[in-house]
Write a protein that holds these residues in place. Structure first.
Motif, mmCIF file in Angstrom:
data_model
loop_
_atom_site.group_PDB
_atom_site.id
_atom_site.type_symbol
_atom_site.label_atom_id
_atom_site.label_comp_id
_atom_site.label_asym_id
_atom_site.label_seq_id
_atom_site.Cartn_x
_atom_site.Cartn_y
_atom_site.Cartn_z
ATOM 1 N N ALA A 189 0.828 -1.205 0.000
ATOM 2 C CA ALA A 189 0.000 0.000 0.000
ATOM 3 C C ALA A 189 0.864 1.257 0.000
ATOM 4 O O ALA A 189 0.569 2.234 -0.705
ATOM 5 C CB ALA A 189 -0.934 -0.011 1.208
ATOM 6 N N LEU A 190 1.939 1.227 0.775
ATOM 7 C CA LEU A 190 2.842 2.386 0.809
ATOM 8 C C LEU A 190 3.558 2.560 -0.528
ATOM 9 O O LEU A 190 3.755 3.686 -1.000
ATOM 10 C CB LEU A 190 3.851 2.222 1.945
ATOM 11 C CG LEU A 190 3.286 2.349 3.362
ATOM 12 C CD1 LEU A 190 4.345 2.003 4.391
ATOM 13 C CD2 LEU A 190 2.737 3.751 3.608
ATOM 14 N N ALA A 191 3.945 1.441 -1.148
ATOM 15 C CA ALA A 191 4.594 1.523 -2.456
ATOM 16 C C ALA A 191 3.656 2.138 -3.490
ATOM 17 O O ALA A 191 4.064 2.950 -4.328
ATOM 18 C CB ALA A 191 5.048 0.140 -2.907
ATOM 19 N N THR A 192 2.372 1.765 -3.425
ATOM 20 C CA THR A 192 1.385 2.344 -4.336
ATOM 21 C C THR A 192 1.198 3.826 -4.065
ATOM 22 O O THR A 192 1.157 4.648 -4.990
ATOM 23 C CB THR A 192 0.037 1.611 -4.196
ATOM 24 O OG1 THR A 192 0.221 0.233 -4.532
ATOM 25 C CG2 THR A 192 -1.010 2.216 -5.110
ATOM 26 N N LEU A 193 1.111 4.191 -2.782
ATOM 27 C CA LEU A 193 0.900 5.590 -2.404
ATOM 28 C C LEU A 193 2.027 6.475 -2.912
ATOM 29 O O LEU A 193 1.796 7.590 -3.406
ATOM 30 C CB LEU A 193 0.776 5.694 -0.881
ATOM 31 C CG LEU A 193 0.551 7.096 -0.307
ATOM 32 C CD1 LEU A 193 -0.797 7.650 -0.777
ATOM 33 C CD2 LEU A 193 0.601 7.051 1.218
ATOM 34 N N PHE A 194 3.254 5.980 -2.823
ATOM 35 C CA PHE A 194 4.416 6.781 -3.233
ATOM 36 C C PHE A 194 4.887 6.447 -4.650
ATOM 37 O O PHE A 194 5.983 6.829 -5.051
ATOM 38 C CB PHE A 194 5.547 6.573 -2.231
ATOM 39 C CG PHE A 194 5.250 7.144 -0.871
ATOM 40 C CD1 PHE A 194 5.211 8.513 -0.675
ATOM 41 C CD2 PHE A 194 4.964 6.311 0.199
ATOM 42 C CE1 PHE A 194 4.926 9.047 0.570
ATOM 43 C CE2 PHE A 194 4.676 6.837 1.454
ATOM 44 C CZ PHE A 194 4.653 8.208 1.641
ATOM 45 N N LYS A 195 4.009 5.708 -5.403
ATOM 46 C CA LYS A 195 4.260 5.413 -6.816
ATOM 47 C C LYS A 195 5.596 4.693 -7.039
ATOM 48 O O LYS A 195 6.369 5.029 -7.937
ATOM 49 C CB LYS A 195 4.184 6.691 -7.662
ATOM 50 C CG LYS A 195 2.856 7.419 -7.534
ATOM 51 C CD LYS A 195 2.760 8.600 -8.466
ATOM 52 C CE LYS A 195 1.496 9.414 -8.235
ATOM 53 N NZ LYS A 195 0.257 8.622 -8.284
ATOM 54 N N ARG A 196 5.850 3.716 -6.188
ATOM 55 C CA ARG A 196 7.051 2.900 -6.322
ATOM 56 C C ARG A 196 6.684 1.508 -6.802
ATOM 57 O O ARG A 196 5.527 1.108 -6.780
ATOM 58 C CB ARG A 196 7.787 2.823 -4.977
ATOM 59 C CG ARG A 196 8.313 4.176 -4.479
ATOM 60 C CD ARG A 196 8.909 4.038 -3.102
ATOM 61 N NE ARG A 196 9.427 5.309 -2.602
ATOM 62 C CZ ARG A 196 9.854 5.502 -1.356
ATOM 63 N NH1 ARG A 196 9.830 4.497 -0.491
ATOM 64 N NH2 ARG A 196 10.302 6.689 -0.987
ATOM 65 N N SER A 197 7.675 0.754 -7.247
ATOM 66 C CA SER A 197 7.428 -0.615 -7.691
ATOM 67 C C SER A 197 7.052 -1.490 -6.491
ATOM 68 O O SER A 197 7.342 -1.155 -5.341
ATOM 69 C CB SER A 197 8.676 -1.177 -8.378
ATOM 70 O OG SER A 197 9.773 -1.196 -7.482
#
Length: 288
Positions: free
Chosen positions: A147-155
């Motif tokens: 979820a954090l990766a999605t929020l910060f637009k990371r892989s």
């Protein structure tokens, strides 16, 4: 038209409406145009637009079609559960009221469910009017790290990088189009009714997998999805329940929730995100 015989109905299509707008007519029309033996149960959560009643009048001679009226908005999952209790099919298709499905797509989904080993639930690729796939068609469990990766637009986020064009195993598929065996749905006691709107599809997919069945995405099936016809006039209401659903899924399934400090941080982050979205939602609603 021959008399409707529930004993020969293999498929029950369930649509939940809640002031879903004119797209509901097209959705119902697309389902009833299919040649697959089916029944269509439209369960209405106290709409005020009069469209479910109008459809019922127009379709009163079609024995395959039934409208169930709730006197309040029960939420998506509870409404589906109530419709399933009146369904006759061995297989259930849960379809959003702004989706259009055709006979070939429906038959392909049924074929995947029937032929893939241990298939319990099958989803399709939902697309917008331009044919662009919704990333929510092929998702992974939204555990905290993802979820954090999605929020910060990371892989490594919740959504897959690309949508396949063939049948693949999935952790979760879009709740807009979900084909599930009736006995699987009943074994799992249906949707968790403590969700009102949003994330109940993620929850169901997780429980299907936990119970030993496969969740599959039929990547070669594309379904037009109008995206949120009933939410455009009440975005804050929908957003509230979406964030509430996020919190419930996190508490039920994410190992991070066992850490009280981390759970407090997540709770704060979810509701801060909700509050920050309100001004923009109100502005968009006022400028339509």
């Amino acid at each position: 038209m021959p008399a409707f015989d529930p004993s020969h109905t293999q498929l029950s299509v369930i649509i939940v409406s809640a002031d879903s707008g004119p797209s509901l007519r097209d959705c119902v029309k697309s389902v009833l145009a299919c040649t697959v033996p089916l029944e269509l149960l439209l369960i209405d959560n106290a709409s005020s637009d009069g469209i479910p009643q109008a459809i019922a009048r127009a379709r009163e001679n079609d024995a395959r079609f039934k409208v169930i009226y709730n006197h309040a908005n029960l939420g998506f999952g509870p409404a589906v559960n109530r419709a399933v209790s009146q369904a006759h099919g061995d297989v259930l298709l849960i379809l959003n009221p702004d989706c259009l499905i055709d006979d070939a797509s429906l038959r392909r989904l049924l074929d995947v469910l029937a032929t893939e080993h241990k298939a319990g639930l099958v989803g399709a690729v939902v697309c917008d009017a331009q044919g662009v796939p919704d990333p929510a068609s092929f998702r992974r469990d939204p555990v905290l790290g993802r979820a954090l990766a999605t929020l910060f637009k990371r892989s490594g986020g919740v959504n897959a990088h690309s949508i396949p064009d063939h049948v693949v195993d999935a952790e979760a598929v879009s709740g807009a189009v979900m084909l599930i065996r009736d006995h699987v749905f009943e074994t799992l006691h249906g949707f968790d009714e403590k969700y009102f709107l949003h994330c109940e599809d993620l929850d169901l997919c997780r429980r299907v997998r936990d119970a030993g069945w496969r969740v599959l995405l039929a990547g070669d099936v594309r379904v037009l999805h109008g995206k949120g016809g009933s939410s455009k006039h009440r975005p804050v209401f929908v957003s509230y329940h979406k964030h509430r659903g996020m919190w419930r899924w996190f508490r039920k399934f994410d190992p991070s929730a066992r850490n009280p400090l981390l759970a407090t941080v997540v709770w704060t982050g979810i509701w801060l995100r909700f509050l920050l979205k309100i001004p923009g939602q109100w502005l968009r609603m006022m400028t339509r």
